[in-house]
Scaffold this motif. Structure first.
Motif, PDB file in Angstrom:
ATOM      1  N   PRO A  41      38.312  47.741  42.307  1.00 13.60           N
ATOM      2  CA  PRO A  41      39.522  48.010  43.077  1.00 13.60           C
ATOM      3  C   PRO A  41      40.331  49.173  42.495  1.00 13.60           C
ATOM      4  O   PRO A  41      40.970  49.922  43.231  1.00 13.60           O
ATOM      5  CB  PRO A  41      40.294  46.685  42.998  1.00 13.60           C
ATOM      6  CG  PRO A  41      39.213  45.646  42.897  1.00 13.60           C
ATOM      7  CD  PRO A  41      38.150  46.287  42.030  1.00 13.60           C
ATOM      8  N   VAL A 122      35.166  44.447  34.328  1.00 14.02           N
ATOM      9  CA  VAL A 122      35.554  43.058  34.621  1.00 14.02           C
ATOM     10  C   VAL A 122      35.439  42.174  33.379  1.00 14.02           C
ATOM     11  O   VAL A 122      36.236  41.253  33.196  1.00 14.02           O
ATOM     12  CB  VAL A 122      34.767  42.456  35.815  1.00 14.02           C
ATOM     13  CG1 VAL A 122      35.076  43.232  37.094  1.00 14.02           C
ATOM     14  CG2 VAL A 122      33.286  42.364  35.573  1.00 14.02           C
ATOM     15  N   THR A 125      38.485  42.922  31.214  1.00 15.62           N
ATOM     16  CA  THR A 125      39.674  42.278  31.777  1.00 15.62           C
ATOM     17  C   THR A 125      39.639  40.771  31.526  1.00 15.62           C
ATOM     18  O   THR A 125      40.650  40.175  31.117  1.00 15.62           O
ATOM     19  CB  THR A 125      39.756  42.559  33.295  1.00 15.62           C
ATOM     20  OG1 THR A 125      39.709  43.967  33.512  1.00 15.62           O
ATOM     21  CG2 THR A 125      41.037  42.006  33.882  1.00 15.62           C
ATOM     22  N   ARG A 128      40.360  39.903  27.898  1.00 14.81           N
ATOM     23  CA  ARG A 128      41.772  40.203  27.590  1.00 14.81           C
ATOM     24  C   ARG A 128      42.693  39.096  28.103  1.00 14.81           C
ATOM     25  O   ARG A 128      43.525  38.574  27.365  1.00 14.81           O
ATOM     26  CB  ARG A 128      42.135  41.549  28.231  1.00 14.81           C
ATOM     27  CG  ARG A 128      43.614  41.822  28.223  1.00 14.81           C
ATOM     28  CD  ARG A 128      44.001  43.217  28.732  1.00 14.81           C
ATOM     29  NE  ARG A 128      43.107  43.902  29.602  1.00 14.81           N
ATOM     30  CZ  ARG A 128      43.376  44.198  30.901  1.00 14.81           C
ATOM     31  NH1 ARG A 128      44.517  43.847  31.463  1.00 14.81           N
ATOM     32  NH2 ARG A 128      42.495  44.864  31.625  1.00 14.81           N
ATOM     33  N   SER A 144      43.424  31.621  40.242  1.00 14.50           N
ATOM     34  CA  SER A 144      43.667  31.943  41.644  1.00 14.50           C
ATOM     35  C   SER A 144      42.859  33.185  41.991  1.00 14.50           C
ATOM     36  O   SER A 144      43.181  34.286  41.548  1.00 14.50           O
ATOM     37  CB  SER A 144      45.163  32.199  41.878  1.00 14.50           C
ATOM     38  OG  SER A 144      45.352  32.630  43.210  1.00 14.50           O
ATOM     39  N   GLY A 145      41.772  32.985  42.746  1.00 19.32           N
ATOM     40  CA  GLY A 145      40.883  34.093  43.091  1.00 19.32           C
ATOM     41  C   GLY A 145      39.696  34.163  42.155  1.00 19.32           C
ATOM     42  O   GLY A 145      39.531  35.134  41.418  1.00 19.32           O
ATOM     43  N   ALA A 147      36.331  34.211  42.833  1.00 14.64           N
ATOM     44  CA  ALA A 147      35.003  34.637  43.300  1.00 14.64           C
ATOM     45  C   ALA A 147      34.706  36.120  43.135  1.00 14.64           C
ATOM     46  O   ALA A 147      33.571  36.546  43.297  1.00 14.64           O
ATOM     47  CB  ALA A 147      34.849  34.263  44.779  1.00 14.64           C
ATOM     48  N   VAL A 150      36.304  40.030  38.459  1.00 13.17           N
ATOM     49  CA  VAL A 150      37.000  39.486  37.289  1.00 13.17           C
ATOM     50  C   VAL A 150      36.875  37.965  37.276  1.00 13.17           C
ATOM     51  O   VAL A 150      36.598  37.365  36.229  1.00 13.17           O
ATOM     52  CB  VAL A 150      38.493  39.909  37.284  1.00 13.17           C
ATOM     53  CG1 VAL A 150      39.208  39.288  36.091  1.00 13.17           C
ATOM     54  CG2 VAL A 150      38.623  41.438  37.243  1.00 13.17           C
ATOM     55  N   GLY A 169      39.250  29.871  46.127  1.00 10.98           N
ATOM     56  CA  GLY A 169      38.473  30.905  46.801  1.00 10.98           C
ATOM     57  C   GLY A 169      38.401  30.582  48.278  1.00 10.98           C
ATOM     58  O   GLY A 169      38.853  29.513  48.712  1.00 10.98           O
ATOM     59  N   ASN A 173      33.068  30.701  49.662  1.00 12.30           N
ATOM     60  CA  ASN A 173      32.765  30.858  48.226  1.00 12.30           C
ATOM     61  C   ASN A 173      32.871  29.565  47.418  1.00 12.30           C
ATOM     62  O   ASN A 173      32.766  29.615  46.186  1.00 12.30           O
ATOM     63  CB  ASN A 173      33.696  31.917  47.615  1.00 12.30           C
ATOM     64  CG  ASN A 173      33.208  33.318  47.918  1.00 12.30           C
ATOM     65  OD1 ASN A 173      31.998  33.548  47.994  1.00 12.30           O
ATOM     66  ND2 ASN A 173      34.137  34.230  48.112  1.00 12.30           N
ATOM     67  N   LEU A 207      44.468  36.293  39.810  1.00  7.42           N
ATOM     68  CA  LEU A 207      43.565  37.441  39.931  1.00  7.42           C
ATOM     69  C   LEU A 207      43.628  38.054  41.325  1.00  7.42           C
ATOM     70  O   LEU A 207      43.174  39.177  41.514  1.00  7.42           O
ATOM     71  CB  LEU A 207      42.112  37.015  39.641  1.00  7.42           C
ATOM     72  CG  LEU A 207      41.867  36.224  38.357  1.00  7.42           C
ATOM     73  CD1 LEU A 207      40.372  35.970  38.170  1.00  7.42           C
ATOM     74  CD2 LEU A 207      42.446  36.946  37.150  1.00  7.42           C
ATOM     75  N   ALA A 208      44.149  37.317  42.294  1.00  5.62           N
ATOM     76  CA  ALA A 208      44.100  37.787  43.682  1.00  5.62           C
ATOM     77  C   ALA A 208      45.377  38.512  44.098  1.00  5.62           C
ATOM     78  O   ALA A 208      45.371  39.257  45.082  1.00  5.62           O
ATOM     79  CB  ALA A 208      43.839  36.613  44.624  1.00  5.62           C
ATOM     80  N   SER A 210      48.004  37.268  45.466  1.00  4.36           N
ATOM     81  CA  SER A 210      48.305  36.829  46.830  1.00  4.36           C
ATOM     82  C   SER A 210      49.693  36.205  46.952  1.00  4.36           C
ATOM     83  O   SER A 210      49.943  35.439  47.886  1.00  4.36           O
ATOM     84  CB  SER A 210      47.226  35.835  47.281  1.00  4.36           C
ATOM     85  OG  SER A 210      47.123  34.775  46.351  1.00  4.36           O
ATOM     86  N   ALA A 230      47.363  41.238  39.111  1.00  4.52           N
ATOM     87  CA  ALA A 230      47.357  41.833  40.442  1.00  4.52           C
ATOM     88  C   ALA A 230      48.682  41.720  41.190  1.00  4.52           C
ATOM     89  O   ALA A 230      48.756  42.119  42.343  1.00  4.52           O
ATOM     90  CB  ALA A 230      46.246  41.198  41.279  1.00  4.52           C
ATOM     91  N   HIS A 288      37.408  40.550  49.654  1.00  2.00           N
ATOM     92  CA  HIS A 288      36.621  39.303  49.616  1.00  2.00           C
ATOM     93  C   HIS A 288      35.244  39.491  48.986  1.00  2.00           C
ATOM     94  O   HIS A 288      34.276  38.831  49.376  1.00  2.00           O
ATOM     95  CB  HIS A 288      36.508  38.719  51.032  1.00  2.00           C
ATOM     96  CG  HIS A 288      37.848  38.349  51.588  1.00  2.00           C
ATOM     97  ND1 HIS A 288      38.584  37.281  51.110  1.00  2.00           N
ATOM     98  CD2 HIS A 288      38.615  38.962  52.514  1.00  2.00           C
ATOM     99  CE1 HIS A 288      39.738  37.236  51.750  1.00  2.00           C
ATOM    100  NE2 HIS A 288      39.792  38.245  52.609  1.00  2.00           N
ATOM    101  N   GLY A 291      31.347  38.486  43.468  1.00  2.00           N
ATOM    102  CA  GLY A 291      30.685  39.209  42.385  1.00  2.00           C
ATOM    103  C   GLY A 291      31.076  40.674  42.423  1.00  2.00           C
ATOM    104  O   GLY A 291      32.247  41.004  42.357  1.00  2.00           O
TER     105      GLY A 291
END
Ligand SMILES: NC(=O)c1ccc[n+]([C@@H]2O[C@H](COP(=O)([O-])OP(=O)(O)OC[C@H]3O[C@@H](n4cnc5c(N)ncnc54)[C@H](OP(=O)(O)O)[C@@H]3O)[C@@H](O)[C@H]2O)c1
Length: 297
Positions: A41, A122, A125, A128, A144-145, A147, A150, A169, A173, A207-208, A210, A230, A288, A291
């Protein structure tokens, strides 16, 4: 050589496939004949001019940070690598036939170039943020997120450390998240209650991005045990936003070891040619990916 560049910030249509001079490595660098470049991304965020603080850009600019390939030039002051070695790592302008890497490691046995290009950023990250959130073996981590790139790394590294993971997910997923050792549930309406049914949560990773930081803080009960990569609003809720990369050489060594032991495998959802870089960015930006997505040269 062929290279993907952009001469102005903007949408995927600013990407051009051009003929360019091949780069040469400076001291401490190697050049590779690129076999595959990971799509992150960050690549389309940089192209859009979103994250210039972390990644200053001079236009026209190449695209891509992660890559795997065959060493074909070696800069001054380097030991431990030879022409012809297969390496994966991080550099710049990796959507190209040749690229310079500033950090690399030998590829583990049995890994394809296409797979190898998906790991560097990834895994850095994931290591870390697992460290920053301070989750211990025997504790339960909410992701959260789970799939994406990362998430796939976080879930498997946590599993290897004996950390229990609850991951959110999309409906498609759920089996994938379970295959990585997590307890899975869908995001959307009612997700907080579904997570609560799994019991206590000791720490959480967003991670998402959202917009769920308040809910993650509520579930964990302590904003200092939540980290986001994110959602730039995280600090408003007392939550750390993790944006400064850690040691890539440590991450590559860890990735090589985990992959060799069979404890880390991140699937490539789709591969693209250099000419299809814009499509790769459009697909990544849709948010979405299961991997990784990879450009194969
Ligand atoms: N700050 C940093 O250092 C840093 C480093 C790396 C990445 N990032 C950022 O972190 C984000 C994730 O990176 P990535 O490489 O893992 O991206 P990715 O591979 O594109 O994965 C994104 C994942 O988000 C999931 N997702 C989408 N909407 C969701 C929602 N509402 N709730 C939960 N999950 C949802 C998707 O899964 P489904 O298909 O299941 O929806 C998808 O697998 C990106 O925004 C990236 O820019 C930041």
């Amino acid at each position: 050589m062929k290279q993907v560049i952009f001469a102005e910030f903007g949408g995927p249509d600013v990407l051009e496939l051009v003929d360019a001079e091949a780069p040469h490595p400076g001291p401490g660098q190697v050049r590779i004949a690129v076999r595959a470049a990971g799509v992150n991304p960050a690549d389309w965020r940089i192209r859009e001019g979103q994250i210039l603080g972390a990644h200053p850009v001079e236009l026209p600019s190449g695209v891509g940070l992660d890559a795997a390939g065959v060493v074909d030039e070696i800069g001054a002051g380097i030991d431990g690598v030879e022409i012809g070695d297969h390496v994966f790592g991080e550099g710049s302008s990796t959507y190209a036939e040749f690229a310079v890497l500033s950090v690399w490691a030998h590829m583990p046995e049995g890994l394809t170039f296409e797979e190898a290009a998906g790991y560097p950023s990834v895994v850095e990250t994931a290591l870390r943020i697992i460290g920053q959130v301070g989750v211990e073996p025997g504790q339960r981590l909410l992701v959260s997120g789970g799939a994406g790139g990362v998430g796939s790394a976080v879930l498997q590294i946590a599993r290897g450390r004996g950390i229990a993971v609850i991951a959110t997910g999309g409906a498609a997923n759920q089996d994938y998240l379970r295959s990585l050792g997590a307890v899975a549930t869908t995001y959307g309406e009612g997700w907080v209650e579904r997570v609560r049914q799994f019991g206590r949560v000791d720490a959480a990773l967003d991670l998402a991005g959202s917009g769920v930081i308040p809910e993650l803080v509520e579930l964990v009960g302590n904003p200092q045990k939540v980290v986001s990569i994110a959602d730039l609003s995280a600090p408003e809720f007392g939550v750390r936003f993790s944006g400064v990369a850690g040691s890539m050489s440590t991450a590559l060594a860890a990735a090589a070891e985990l992959i060799s032991e069979g404890n880390l495998h991140i699937p490539v959802e789709k591969s693209y040619t250099l000419a299809e870089a814009a499509a790769a960015h459009i697909d990544s930006r849709a948010g979405h990916t299961r991997g990784r997505r990879v450009i194969v040269i």
